[in-house]
Design a protein around this motif. Structure first.
Motif, PDB file in Angstrom:
ATOM      1  N   LEU A 200     -94.312 -69.588 -19.293  1.00 41.08           N
ATOM      2  CA  LEU A 200     -93.395 -70.667 -18.964  1.00 41.08           C
ATOM      3  C   LEU A 200     -93.746 -71.870 -19.819  1.00 41.08           C
ATOM      4  O   LEU A 200     -94.922 -72.143 -20.072  1.00 41.08           O
ATOM      5  CB  LEU A 200     -93.510 -71.030 -17.484  1.00 41.08           C
ATOM      6  N   LEU A 201     -92.711 -72.611 -20.242  1.00 35.74           N
ATOM      7  CA  LEU A 201     -92.948 -73.737 -21.138  1.00 35.74           C
ATOM      8  C   LEU A 201     -92.053 -74.915 -20.767  1.00 35.74           C
ATOM      9  O   LEU A 201     -90.868 -74.757 -20.492  1.00 35.74           O
ATOM     10  CB  LEU A 201     -92.691 -73.327 -22.599  1.00 35.74           C
ATOM     11  N   GLY A 202     -92.658 -76.106 -20.784  1.00 35.03           N
ATOM     12  CA  GLY A 202     -91.926 -77.330 -20.512  1.00 35.03           C
ATOM     13  C   GLY A 202     -91.394 -77.972 -21.773  1.00 35.03           C
ATOM     14  O   GLY A 202     -91.467 -77.407 -22.873  1.00 35.03           O
ATOM     15  N   GLY A 203     -90.901 -79.190 -21.626  1.00 31.15           N
ATOM     16  CA  GLY A 203     -90.262 -79.879 -22.740  1.00 31.15           C
ATOM     17  C   GLY A 203     -91.172 -80.168 -23.912  1.00 31.15           C
ATOM     18  O   GLY A 203     -90.710 -80.333 -25.041  1.00 31.15           O
ATOM     19  N   GLY A 204     -92.475 -80.209 -23.668  1.00 29.49           N
ATOM     20  CA  GLY A 204     -93.407 -80.488 -24.745  1.00 29.49           C
ATOM     21  C   GLY A 204     -93.524 -79.386 -25.775  1.00 29.49           C
ATOM     22  O   GLY A 204     -94.148 -79.579 -26.828  1.00 29.49           O
ATOM     23  N   TRP A 205     -92.908 -78.242 -25.493  1.00 23.76           N
ATOM     24  CA  TRP A 205     -92.971 -77.110 -26.424  1.00 23.76           C
ATOM     25  C   TRP A 205     -91.739 -77.028 -27.329  1.00 23.76           C
ATOM     26  O   TRP A 205     -91.506 -76.006 -27.974  1.00 23.76           O
ATOM     27  CB  TRP A 205     -93.123 -75.806 -25.648  1.00 23.76           C
ATOM     28  N   ALA A 206     -90.985 -78.100 -27.432  1.00 23.05           N
ATOM     29  CA  ALA A 206     -89.792 -78.085 -28.283  1.00 23.05           C
ATOM     30  C   ALA A 206     -90.130 -77.763 -29.731  1.00 23.05           C
ATOM     31  O   ALA A 206     -89.326 -77.170 -30.458  1.00 23.05           O
ATOM     32  CB  ALA A 206     -89.069 -79.428 -28.200  1.00 23.05           C
ATOM     33  N   GLY A 207     -91.312 -78.132 -30.160  1.00 20.20           N
ATOM     34  CA  GLY A 207     -91.710 -77.896 -31.545  1.00 20.20           C
ATOM     35  C   GLY A 207     -92.599 -76.690 -31.718  1.00 20.20           C
ATOM     36  O   GLY A 207     -93.416 -76.655 -32.655  1.00 20.20           O
ATOM     37  N   VAL A 208     -92.467 -75.698 -30.856  1.00 18.04           N
ATOM     38  CA  VAL A 208     -93.324 -74.517 -30.940  1.00 18.04           C
ATOM     39  C   VAL A 208     -93.237 -73.896 -32.342  1.00 18.04           C
ATOM     40  O   VAL A 208     -92.154 -73.780 -32.919  1.00 18.04           O
ATOM     41  CB  VAL A 208     -92.939 -73.485 -29.862  1.00 18.04           C
ATOM     42  N   THR A 209     -94.383 -73.528 -32.878  1.00 17.40           N
ATOM     43  CA  THR A 209     -94.433 -72.994 -34.240  1.00 17.40           C
ATOM     44  C   THR A 209     -94.297 -71.475 -34.236  1.00 17.40           C
ATOM     45  O   THR A 209     -94.478 -70.815 -33.209  1.00 17.40           O
ATOM     46  CB  THR A 209     -95.756 -73.365 -34.915  1.00 17.40           C
ATOM     47  N   ASP A 210     -94.025 -70.919 -35.391  1.00 16.66           N
ATOM     48  CA  ASP A 210     -93.958 -69.463 -35.522  1.00 16.66           C
ATOM     49  C   ASP A 210     -95.307 -68.827 -35.200  1.00 16.66           C
ATOM     50  O   ASP A 210     -95.379 -67.744 -34.613  1.00 16.66           O
ATOM     51  CB  ASP A 210     -93.523 -69.071 -36.937  1.00 16.66           C
ATOM     52  N   GLU A 211     -96.388 -69.506 -35.575  1.00 15.72           N
ATOM     53  CA  GLU A 211     -97.721 -68.987 -35.275  1.00 15.72           C
ATOM     54  C   GLU A 211     -97.962 -68.946 -33.773  1.00 15.72           C
ATOM     55  O   GLU A 211     -98.520 -67.970 -33.243  1.00 15.72           O
ATOM     56  CB  GLU A 211     -98.783 -69.864 -35.946  1.00 15.72           C
ATOM     57  N   GLN A 212     -97.529 -69.983 -33.062  1.00 13.53           N
ATOM     58  CA  GLN A 212     -97.687 -70.004 -31.608  1.00 13.53           C
ATOM     59  C   GLN A 212     -96.845 -68.915 -30.948  1.00 13.53           C
ATOM     60  O   GLN A 212     -97.295 -68.258 -30.004  1.00 13.53           O
ATOM     61  CB  GLN A 212     -97.309 -71.388 -31.068  1.00 13.53           C
ATOM     62  N   LEU A 213     -95.653 -68.714 -31.444  1.00 10.95           N
ATOM     63  CA  LEU A 213     -94.798 -67.651 -30.903  1.00 10.95           C
ATOM     64  C   LEU A 213     -95.455 -66.283 -31.101  1.00 10.95           C
ATOM     65  O   LEU A 213     -95.431 -65.437 -30.197  1.00 10.95           O
ATOM     66  CB  LEU A 213     -93.425 -67.676 -31.562  1.00 10.95           C
ATOM     67  N   ALA A 214     -96.045 -66.076 -32.256  1.00 11.90           N
ATOM     68  CA  ALA A 214     -96.720 -64.803 -32.523  1.00 11.90           C
ATOM     69  C   ALA A 214     -97.914 -64.623 -31.595  1.00 11.90           C
ATOM     70  O   ALA A 214     -98.182 -63.509 -31.119  1.00 11.90           O
ATOM     71  CB  ALA A 214     -97.157 -64.749 -33.985  1.00 11.90           C
ATOM     72  N   ASP A 215     -98.629 -65.714 -31.319  1.00 13.49           N
ATOM     73  CA  ASP A 215     -99.763 -65.646 -30.400  1.00 13.49           C
ATOM     74  C   ASP A 215     -99.290 -65.266 -28.998  1.00 13.49           C
ATOM     75  O   ASP A 215     -99.907 -64.427 -28.325  1.00 13.49           O
ATOM     76  CB  ASP A 215    -100.497 -66.985 -30.353  1.00 13.49           C
ATOM     77  N   PHE A 216     -98.200 -65.881 -28.535  1.00 13.99           N
ATOM     78  CA  PHE A 216     -97.650 -65.550 -27.220  1.00 13.99           C
ATOM     79  C   PHE A 216     -97.237 -64.078 -27.162  1.00 13.99           C
ATOM     80  O   PHE A 216     -97.482 -63.378 -26.178  1.00 13.99           O
ATOM     81  CB  PHE A 216     -96.441 -66.424 -26.894  1.00 13.99           C
TER      82      PHE A 216
END
Length: 283
Positions: A200-216
């Motif tokens: 789950l992610l709040g508004g602070g994750w609007a700038g999620v990076t491709d690297e973070q998405l891959a980690d998730f």
């Protein structure tokens, strides 16, 4: 080429669940096929119609043919798994105090329905096991580990309850575990590797990076953000790493329609009827 436009969404209710200034959506009618494949998640049960996180709200979600009921799991003072959104019982019962400081017996004495309507006077705080036993096989269950950092060992207790009921390897994939606490989800995934999990992610994750998405994506099957950060570009990026998206929390017909237009995989809503009764349903 698809044409995109933005609309201003309605303000949401309290408790930190806010909506975006705008969502971009494609123009054109919603097809019946799109409607049928959209996953309908009753948020805290059908909480627009019954007191949240009670058996009445969960049953209403089932009656309204939601694909999932979403529940919030915490732990009592004596180590019992209970269903409650807030970390205190103050808002949704006639009692006071932190969930972690009250025993199950103390919580079972509380009225969890009158705050919503006298029609629901006497509704009780359910346990996790009560929900599993009542609704297994009737609907999917989206389990949120709520503030797990307050409850050491909650992941193991949830896993134990599921394993005891042989619900840790469902064939229909109708059991999902999610949390804002992503380390907790990594722990849960290790305990229950065959169950899908979500972040789950709040508004602070609007700038999620491709690297973070891959980690998730290494441990999560779902990327479930507040609707305030949902864009066509984010949906494409989430899908590109193999995750699905169920945004939260739709509270108006307009919001549900916009999420349909964006081609998300599911909608977490207080009003399940909005997902089945949107403006494009007859197109």
């Amino acid at each position: 080429m698809k044409k995109f436009f933005s609309i201003v969404l309605m303000s949401s209710l309290a408790m930190g669940m806010y909506t975006a200034p705008a969502l971009a959506a494609q123009e054109g009618p919603i097809s019946k096929q799109q409607q049928l494949k959209m996953i309908n998640v009753a948020h805290r049960g059908a909480s627009g119609h019954a007191p949240e996180n009670t058996m009445a709200a969960f049953q209403k979600g089932v009656d309204m043919k939601a694909d999932y009921i979403e529940i919030d799991v915490q732990m009592s003072k004596d180590g019992e798994l209970v269903i409650m959104h807030d970390t205190t019982v103050d808002r949704t019962t006639n009692g006071t105090g932190a969930v972690k400081d009250l025993t199950l017996e103390e919580m079972k004495q509380l009225d969890a329905g009158s705050w919503f309507s006298e029609k629901f006077a006497g509704e009780k705080i359910p346990t996790f096991e009560e929900v599993l036993d009542e609704f297994r096989g009737k609907t999917g269950i989206l389990i949120e580990l709520k503030s797990p950092e307050r409850y050491p060992g909650i992941e193991e207790k949830v896993a134990k309850a599921l394993i005891e009921r042989n619900m840790h390897k469902p064939n229909n994939k109708k059991m999902v575990i999610q949390s804002f606490h992503h380390e907790s989800i990594e722990t849960s995934k290790e305990l229950l590797p065959l169950l899908p999990h979500g972040v789950l992610l709040g508004g602070g994750w609007a700038g999620v990076t491709d690297e973070q998405l891959a980690d998730f994506a290494a441990y999560a099957d779902y990327f479930n953000p507040t609707i305030s950060i949902v864009t066509p570009e984010l949906i494409d990026r989430v899908h590109a790493v193999g995750m699905k998206m169920y945004p939260y929390t739709s509270r108006s017909q307009e919001q549900a329609y916009e999420l349909f237009s964006l081609n998300v995989d599911g909608i977490i809503t207080d009003y399940p009827e909005h997902v089945y009764d949107h403006p494009g349903k007859n197109q």
